[in-house]
Design an enzyme around this catalytic site. Structure first.
Site, PDB file in Angstrom:
ATOM      1  N   TYR A 119       0.846  -1.189   0.000  1.00 35.90           N
ATOM      2  CA  TYR A 119       0.000   0.000   0.000  1.00 35.90           C
ATOM      3  C   TYR A 119       0.884   1.242   0.000  1.00 35.90           C
ATOM      4  O   TYR A 119       1.914   1.284   0.680  1.00 35.90           O
ATOM      5  CB  TYR A 119      -0.872   0.011   1.267  1.00 35.90           C
ATOM      6  N   GLU A 178      -3.528   7.347  -4.022  1.00 31.39           N
ATOM      7  CA  GLU A 178      -3.380   6.092  -3.283  1.00 31.39           C
ATOM      8  C   GLU A 178      -3.220   4.928  -4.257  1.00 31.39           C
ATOM      9  O   GLU A 178      -3.938   4.852  -5.253  1.00 31.39           O
ATOM     10  CB  GLU A 178      -4.633   5.872  -2.430  1.00 31.39           C
TER      11      GLU A 178
END
Ligand code: GDP
Ligand code: MN
Length: 384
Positions: free
Chosen positions: A102, A190
């Protein structure tokens, strides 16, 4: 705030050199099939809606051949994912995933700086990781003046515990992602998952990008995102009818002629304790067609409890507007009461026309404030 759907975000990333898988959008099963045949199997068929968790909801499927593309594309198009109906797919070459990580940058308003987050636990919702295993997320505040150095990016990647073979690739992507975050005036970028492939490459498998609307004037290139973004059904309907419509989340539907008047109407509705369901500017025309279209657009919003029509007659004559509303009511069935404030050219004649029609549903009020009060009362269910 402009939320890009995944593939727009990926195209945005690609401009900054962030590696993504080759793919193309598709709006029909046939288009999905054509794209898959062109890029080669296996492919991933992905729902393009502005919500996370598409995978769990059945909106991300691997397909090994044409028949599977047909099946998945057919199932995913039209699928409702958390209230978002899928109208567009993104088909990309499938990746052989070794690891899912992530990475993100967001604005930390409280700290008045940018916040980078990296984790070796990707592919799941970051909120869940933050709750269950907060130490698995490496965080770094970045001073906007200093920017992100390569050493700092490397430190972050190491702190997050990414596999050593992913370090160089992840550092490279973080630096590019930071550039794209800053130069694009984004509020959020993101990548989840950021993947390490079985052949040792690091790349972006998903993309979430939120651009700051207020900066749009600096980015004429964003225009292209408007075309394929997910727009509100009502906005789409209004646009197709040449009306300026912006959906809000209150209960009073507003129709006004001119953006200035529409905005002051919103203010007055707020002032008397109500909240607007939309902003609809019918511009210069207010004939039956325009009125019917405007009412029809507002009528599709289930939150609307009362409609406030605020027209200032100038070139547009109030009597024409009044006739337009009555004609519109014969054509479309409107579920809410309509409060009218018609002021200016031929207002008296207009009120006579409305009074003569003697419709319970249509209520004239002399001033904008009276009309707003009445509409808000009706929206709150205070009866007629
Ligand atoms: P989200 O659920 O909305 O966040 O959608 P993602 O784009 O993140 O996809 C969800 C999950 O599908 C990912 O975490 C992966 O596990 C899986 N997935 C997506 N693309 C691929 C791919 O190319 N290959 C494989 N094997 N899995 C994929
Ligand atoms: Mn994801």
């Amino acid at each position: 705030m402009v939320d890009l759907v995944e593939y727009q975000g990926k195209q945005y990333f690609a401009r900054y050199g962030i590696p993504i898988s080759p793919g193309a959008p598709a709006d029909t099963v046939a288009e999905a099939e054509a794209v898959a045949e062109r890029i080669g199997y296996p492919v991933v068929v992905k729902a393009q809606v502005q919500v996370g968790g598409r995978g769990k909801a059945g909106g991300v499927k691997l397909a090994d051949n044409l028949a599977e593309v047909t099946e998945h594309a057919g199932n995913i198009l039209g699928l409702d994912i958390k209230g978002h109906v899928v109208r567009r797919l993104w088909i990309e070459r499938a990746t052989d995933i070794a690891k899912e990580y992530y990475a993100s940058f967001t604005l930390d308003r409280a700290a008045r700086s940018h916040l980078a987050m990296v984790s070796a636990k990707g592919g799941v919702e970051i909120e869940t990781v933050a709750e269950e295993d907060p130490d698995a997320i490496a965080r770094l505040h970045i001073d906007p003046i200093d920017g992100l150095s390569e050493a700092a990016a490397r430190g972050l990647v190491e702190a997050a515990g990414l596999d050593p073979e992913a370090h160089d690739g992840a550092v490279d992507i973080l630096l590019k992602l930071y550039d794209c975050y800053i130069e694009g005036d984004a509020d959020l970028v993101e990548i989840n998952p950021l993947t390490l492939t079985t052949d040792g490459r690091v790349h972006a498998l998903d993309a979430k990008v939120t651009l700051d609307d207020d900066a749009a004037f600096r980015h004429p290139d964003w225009e292209e995102f408007a075309g394929f973004g997910e727009i509100d059904e009502r906005e789409r309907l209004a646009k197709s009818k040449g009306l300026q419509y912006i959906g809000l989340d209150g209960s009073v539907g507003i129709i006004a002629n001119g953006a200035g008047l529409a905005m002051s109407t919103l203010d007055v509705v707020n002032q008397v304790g109500g909240s607007a369901a939309n902003f609809l500017d019918i511009g210069g025309g207010a004939n039956a067609d325009v009125m019917a279209n405007a009412l029809e657009v507002i009528n599709t919003d289930p939150n609307v409890r009362a409609i406030l029509v605020n027209i200032f007659g100038g070139i547009v004559r109030c009597d024409e507007v009044a006739r337009g509303i009555l004609a519109a009511l014969e054509r479309v069935e409107i579920s809410s009461p309509i409060v009218l404030r018609l002021d200016g050219t031929n207002e008296i004649e207009a009120r006579e026309i409305i009074a003569a029609a003697n419709l319970d549903q249509v209520i004239s009020q002399p001033t904008m404030l009276d009309a707003a009060r009445r509409a808000v009362e009706l929206a709150k269910g205070a009866g007629r």
